[in-house]
Design a protein around this motif. Structure first.
Motif, mmCIF file in Angstrom:
data_model
loop_
_atom_site.group_PDB
_atom_site.id
_atom_site.type_symbol
_atom_site.label_atom_id
_atom_site.label_comp_id
_atom_site.label_asym_id
_atom_site.label_seq_id
_atom_site.Cartn_x
_atom_site.Cartn_y
_atom_site.Cartn_z
ATOM 1 N N GLN A 131 -34.754 -38.600 -0.173
ATOM 2 C CA GLN A 131 -34.393 -37.420 -0.747
ATOM 3 C C GLN A 131 -33.159 -36.507 0.116
ATOM 4 O O GLN A 131 -32.593 -35.501 -0.438
ATOM 5 N N GLU A 161 -29.924 -36.042 -1.752
ATOM 6 C CA GLU A 161 -29.919 -34.696 -2.855
ATOM 7 C C GLU A 161 -29.485 -33.601 -2.052
ATOM 8 O O GLU A 161 -29.379 -32.789 -2.661
ATOM 9 N N THR A 177 -27.987 -42.241 -7.913
ATOM 10 C CA THR A 177 -28.088 -40.621 -8.288
ATOM 11 C C THR A 177 -27.475 -40.428 -9.504
ATOM 12 O O THR A 177 -26.802 -41.169 -9.806
#
Ligand code: NA
Ligand code: NA
Lengths: 430, 176, 317
Positions: free
Chosen positions: C80, C83, C121
């Protein structure tokens, strides 16, 4: 052996076990486990069993169910649902079958704060069943009325089923809700008519009520006030953006609690209300868990897929496609819960309906009515089961199903009307 | 005979324990209701004061989800006997004794199911402990939630066998 | 036909993600294996609901899934990192960074349970709000915004907004009722969740956040396949599919942009994105907070972050 064949055999086996008194929840779970095991493998099938409770019970969309039941139980302990029912009852006065008419009307009012058929059926049956029984109504009429009345909850907004349909098919939730209003009211009207006809044909099913004067009727309306209070709180809160329909369930339950406290509810009674709520919820969730396990099997068996293929191969007109889909829903509705059915089948049949050139919102309204019909058709009708769990112990499931039949006919009329006149669903949408 | 009495007493204890657990479930249910209300009140205040009064808290969504899990799981054992829906149409005329035996037989499987759920939770605990998985907002380790849930599933398992015993021996008197 | 693979994913059947990635992958596998491998696709979370999809593959309830790692919080902390603010510029860009991190072995420890095929993504995550416009941080003051991840939640709270945690599909009703004032989602989702019909303006802070996705397969199923069949799977794993899946997300974003233009809704683009001086402090603090939290767990968060920032330059935006 093909997955579809295993699927059909397992379903046949399941119906057999249900006939031999196997609890429905277990029948679905066992069939799901065995069917998935045969089609795929037993190791993952066991994992599905192991996970079923966890994945079902942590689903946010199910969270209003116990709250609406709590609201209903509290409302009835505080005699709120009773007042709603009695107010409606005095309106119908000396009519034979007036209590049944009052019960259906009350269900209709209750629907406007309830997103779930089950909650509506559960709440109203607590109030209306004992009284109808005491006044000598046949079990079939009283329970059938409320089982059917419960399904009104799904068309009159807010509605979990319409919301789900909108999300799956990427339609506007607002449009879906607005489209449900007229069909919901038509349903209410037809149910009232159904009771009048049934009682006219067989007067022994119901007894006349006590005559009421105009003044009593007006006083009866006053009995609706506390209920309307919660109704306004919830609807007002939802439409002004204080809370979501999901949260509204908790607000409604809290509102009912406040009124109950105001009327002197004791801690002991409150504990009893919560306990009652949990037992009813547990009964529903046993089946929701069973349906979850069963759903895995239905999916990998590709039965619905197969059915759609068959329909596709026959080159049908739009109306025939629609009829074929409705037939499929009626068949599946015999064995499946409405929410599970929507989630499982809409993604598959929606493209088919679109390919046939049907309007997506209109199709959604028809789909949801048909799927809801499954809640009151044998052998598995969730509303009927809810009522069975609330009704006196000696009430027979077969009686409830018998009583519900005339309302199934009414719903068929409603479906025909909406199919013939799409404007009934689409008229209010700009 | 002594053994039978002892088991009968045990069944009674289990019923009482299931009852107490359902009360805990009730507390959780009321707790999640109050959480939703607190959340609504806090954010309404936040909105009306354009953020000046910020009593808002994270995680109400999560509390509702796991609140549902625990309240229902804790109610299942208690509701096991009365919470079953059965189609009676085809077996209405069987003798009561036989019906009891059939019910007992099926209830045994609910007991088994309780232990299957428990084994699943044990797997999940092991996995969650290894990966460090937590809830999104409150960061509660998932393993804790699984442990709490396991109280309910173990009880469901025990209660399943106990209710089956009551049905088989005809000591099923009180409905729960 | 030797093997049947069940592929469950979260997108609706009508979506581009289903048609152009999931179904396309399934068709490709069937074709390249000359029909030895059949792929049954279950769209829309119909077989397994989204939060359980990853575990369902590891337990072989389904053979293949495409899902969001973040659904199980803190289970994929290194993944993550892609992100985080300032890491990726587009769906394809993020996909390239993430897939390269995985290919280089940085993320192996997080995927022992399954056999990952490719990771990607979505496009740039941004704000879509009702009744107002966000031009500077103070505009967020007092707003209630649905947050996708804890990192974005932290950013929002630093800026005086309230981060509301709810599943994306709930956003429509919540927004319609005024329970939330806006959402953080990519352009594509304003169409997918029908939010476009409700919102009044859009604000893009380039690089604010993205969400990582994974397409992964049951390890046992993969290993039990014949070498020939495994080769077909291998040929359809890795960077090419990752970037394609990211590109599809970028293409779908265009529909959201077109809708905003067609309806004359203002689109505010913050110059410099996450490094704009007004916005950078909040972004940096949440980034820092995330990295140190993951580091406290004894994981090489900084190392992975630094590598991601290098890949940011080598991957085409
Ligand atoms: Na309703
Ligand atoms: Na049915």
């Amino acid at each position: 052996m093909s997955a579809q064949l295993i699927g059909f055999l397992c379903i046949a086996g399941m119906l057999g076990m249900i006939a031999l008194r196997m609890p429905i929840a277990m029948a679905m779970a066992a069939t799901g486990f065995i069917g998935f095991g045969l089609i795929s493998a037993f190791d993952p099938a066991l994992t599905i069993l192991q996970r079923s409770a966890m994945s079902t019970l942590t689903s946010y969309s199910f969270s209003p169910i116990p709250m609406f039941i709590l609201m209903g139980v509290l409302a009835s302990k505080a005699r709120m649902s009773a007042e709603l029912f009695h107010g409606a009852k005095s309106l119908f006065g000396a009519w034979r079958g007036g209590m049944a008419l009052a019960a259906v009307s009350s269900c209709g009012v209750f629907s406007a704060i309830s997103g779930s058929s089950l909650a509506t059926a559960a709440s109203m049956s607590k109030v209306a069943l004992p009284e109808m029984r005491a006044r000598g109504y046949a079990d079939s009429l009283s329970t059938g009325t409320i089982a059917a009345g419960g399904t009104l909850g799904i068309m009159i907004p807010p509605s979990i089923a319409l919301l789900l349909y909108a999300l799956i098919t990427e339609q506007s939730v607002g449009d879906m809700f607005i489209a449900g209003i007229v069909p919901g009211l038509i349903g209410l009207g037809l149910y009232l008519l159904t009771i009048a006809i049934v009682v006219a044909i067989k007067p022994s099913l119901a007894t006349p009520g006590d005559p009421t004067t105009l003044k009593e009727k007006l006083v009866g309306l006053k009995g609706l006030v506390p209920f309307t209070g919660i109704f306004v709180l919830i609807i007002g809160g939802i439409y002004t953006g204080l809370f979501t329909p999901t949260e509204a369930a908790s607000v409604g339950a809290f509102g009912a609690l406040l009124i109950a406290l105001y009327r002197g509810m004791r801690l002991r009674e409150f504990v009893a209300a919560v306990r009652e709520t949990l037992v009813i919820s547990a009964m529903i969730f046993f089946m929701v868990i069973g349906a979850e396990i069963f759903g895995y099997f239905i999916n990998v068996s590709r039965i619905s897929f197969e059915l759609v293929q068959i329909v596709n191969a026959m080159e049908l007109t739009p109306l025939m496609v629609l009829m074929a889909i409705l037939l499929l829903y009626l068949l599946l509705g015999m064995v499946m819960d409405s929410i599970a059915m929507l989630l499982l089948t809409v993604p598959v049949v929606f493209p088919l309906a679109m390919a046939a050139g049907l309007d997506p919102i209109w199709f959604g309204i028809i789909t949801v009515i048909t799927v809801e019909l499954g809640l009151i058709t044998p052998p598995i009708g969730m509303n009927v089961f809810v009522i069975k769990s609330v009704a006196p112990k000696d009430t027979k499931l077969t009686d409830i199903f018998k009583g519900v039949l005339p309302f199934v006919a009414a719903d068929a009329v409603r479906l025909a009307l909406i199919i013939a006149f799409p404007v009934l669903a689409l008229g209010l949408i700009s | 005979m002594f053994i039978i009495n002892w088991i009968h007493r045990l069944a009674w204890l289990i019923r009482e324990a299931a009852f107490l657990l359902s009360l805990a479930g009730g507390v959780v249910l009321v707790g999640s209701m109050l959480t939703v209300l607190a959340d609504i009140a806090a954010r309404t205040l936040f909105g009306m004061t354009l953020g000046a009064i910020n009593l808002t808290f994270r995680g109400s969504y999560e509390i509702v989800r796991y609140g549902l899990l625990l309240s229902i799981l804790y109610a299942l054992p208690y509701a096991l006997k009365d919470g079953q829906v059965i189609v009676e149409l085809f077996t209405e005329r069987l003798p009561e004794r036989i019906k009891y035996w059939i019910s007992g037989f099926y209830i045994l499987f609910f007991g088994l199911f309780g232990f299957i759920l428990t084994s699943g939770l044990l797997n999940s605990i092991e996995r969650a402990a290894r990966s460090g998985q937590t809830t999104q907002d409150l960061g509660i380790p998932m393993a804790y939630i699984y442990w709490l849930a396991m109280v309910g599933t173990v009880m469901l398992g025990i209660r399943g066998f106990s209710v089956a015993w009551e049905y088989f021996t005809g000591t099923e008197t009180e409905s729960s | 036909q030797e093997v049947t693979l069940r592929l469950a994913h979260l997108w609706p059947e009508v979506s581009g993600n289903h048609q152009r990635v999931m179904q396309a992958w399934a068709d490709q596998i069937e074709e390249e294996s000359n029909g030895r491998i059949a792929v049954e696709v279950y769209p829309g979370g119909s077989l397994v609901p989204p939060p359980d999809q990853y575990d369902a593959v590891s337990d072989r309830i389904v053979d293949v899934t495409a899902t969001v790692q973040g659904y199980t919080a803190n289970r994929f902390p290194l993944t993550q990192i892609v992100e985080l603010p300032g890491v990726s510029d587009s769906g394809a860009h993020g996909a390239c960074i993430l897939q390269s991190l995985y290919d280089e072995g940085h993320l192996d420890a997080e995927y022992e349970d399954t056999h990952p095929l490719f990771m990607f993504t979505h496009g740039p995550g941004m704000f879509h709000v009702v009744g107002t416009e966000i031009r500077e941080p103070s505009d967020l003051q007092g707003l209630r915004i649905r947050r996708p991840t804890t990192v974005v939640g932290n950013i929002l709270e630093e800026l005086g907004a309230q981060a509301v945690g709810m599943p994306a599909p709930e956003s429509y009703t919540a927004m319609q009722r005024g329970v939330i004032d806006g959402v953080a989602l990519p352009w594509e989702a304003t169409i997918g969740f029908r939010l476009a019909e409700l919102v009044d303006s859009h604000t893009e802070i380039a690089g604010m956040y993205t969400l990582s996705f994974i397409m992964t397969m049951n390890r046992g199923v993969y290993e039990s396949m014949s070498a020939e069949n495994r080769a077909v799977i291998d040929a359809n794993s890795g960077l090419d599919w990752a970037v394609l899946a990211g590109e599809v997300f970028d293409d779908l974003d265009q529909a959201g942009i077109d809708d905003a233009m067609a309806n004359d809704r203002p689109i505010n683009v913050i110059e410099g994105g996450t490094s704009h001086p007004d916005w950078a402090p909040a972004m940096e603090r949440s980034l820092e907070r995330y990295l140190s939290e993951v580091e406290e767990r004894g994981l090489p968060a900084r190392e992975v972050y630094d590598r991601a920032m290098e890949l940011r330059n080598t991957c085409d935006a």
